[in-house]
Motif scaffolding. Structure first.
Motif, PDB file in Angstrom:
ATOM      1  N   ARG A  50      28.440   9.619  17.277  1.00 19.14           N
ATOM      2  CA  ARG A  50      27.224   9.594  18.091  1.00 19.14           C
ATOM      3  C   ARG A  50      26.371   8.391  17.695  1.00 19.14           C
ATOM      4  O   ARG A  50      25.975   8.254  16.543  1.00 19.14           O
ATOM      5  N   ASP A  68      20.881  12.332  18.817  1.00 22.19           N
ATOM      6  CA  ASP A  68      22.051  13.108  19.228  1.00 22.19           C
ATOM      7  C   ASP A  68      22.793  13.666  18.013  1.00 22.19           C
ATOM      8  O   ASP A  68      23.294  14.793  18.041  1.00 22.19           O
ATOM      9  N   GLN A 108      23.381  17.667  17.253  1.00 25.19           N
ATOM     10  CA  GLN A 108      24.717  18.221  17.043  1.00 25.19           C
ATOM     11  C   GLN A 108      24.816  18.889  15.678  1.00 25.19           C
ATOM     12  O   GLN A 108      25.441  19.944  15.533  1.00 25.19           O
TER      13      GLN A 108
END
Length: 212
Positions: free
Chosen positions: A135, A140, A144
């Motif tokens: 990523r 992000d 996650q």
């Protein structure tokens, strides 16, 4: 002496196999550790977490710390499962572990079967952590990571999924390769968006239903 074997450890085994594992488990003494305490790891020895959560890390040559994963109840760790040096296990909560010689594990088909299921859990977790590196955006990666932690270390509450352990902003920064200041800024943004909350004991609560 432990009262009962963790249920995940013997999942999928026959009644006879489960009984043999329970007899083995009850006959051993557990080693207790307090939050923040480093758990000694010895060559040719498996360590099985019976209670609590353990954080696994290694160190970069520059002194930086890298997160390798978390081990919860029934999950194994130890020298037979890694080629890394240093390899450190630290109790994030009050922890009880069961120590088994590698030779004993190798000699017992039933014990090996029980451990294999938990090694697979660790492998899947490790792959998920490795996927974070793909990523580009730090935001992000953090989303996650928090989603993964909710699955691995979370327990359902009325407002979402509460992480069972208190992770510092530096812990989260080490896990995704960023700075503590960046983590603080992003968590504040997530709270404003209604995706993350902090309970009265300073544990993160992830509101997966509100995930963007």
């Amino acid at each position: 002496m432990p009262e009962a074997m963790p249920s995940h450890f013997a999942a999928g085994l026959s009644t006879r196999e489960r009984q043999l594992l329970e007899d083995l488990y009850r006959s051993r003494s557990l080693s207790p550790y307090t939050p923040g305490q480093v758990i000694p790891l010895f060559p040719e020895e498996w360590v099985i977490v019976c209670r609590g959560v353990v954080q696994l890390t290694t160190l970069y040559p520059n002194g930086g710390e890298a997160l390798l994963g978390f081990a919860g109840p029934s999950m194994p760790l130890g020298s037979p499962l890694t080629m890394l040096d240093p390899y450190q296990a630290k109790a994030l909560t009050a922890v009880d572990v069961l120590r088994l010689p590698a030779a004993e594990v190798e000699a017992s088909e039933i014990l090996s079967q029980g451990l294999l299921k938990q090694v697979v859990r660790r492998l899947r977790q490790t792959e998920a952590l490795l996927a974070l590196a793909g990523r580009r955006r730090v935001e992000d990666r953090l989303r996650q990571l928090l989603s993964l932690l909710a699955v691995e270390l979370g327990s359902p509450v009325a407002t979402g999924v509460r992480l069972q352990v208190r992770l510092t902003h530096q812990d989260l920064a080490n896990a995704i390769g960023t700075t503590r200041v960046t983590i603080t800024r992003l968590l504040n943004r997530f709270r404003q968006q209604g995706w993350v909350a902090v309970d009265k004991n300073r544990h993160l609560v992830i509101k997966l239903a509100h995930a963007p």
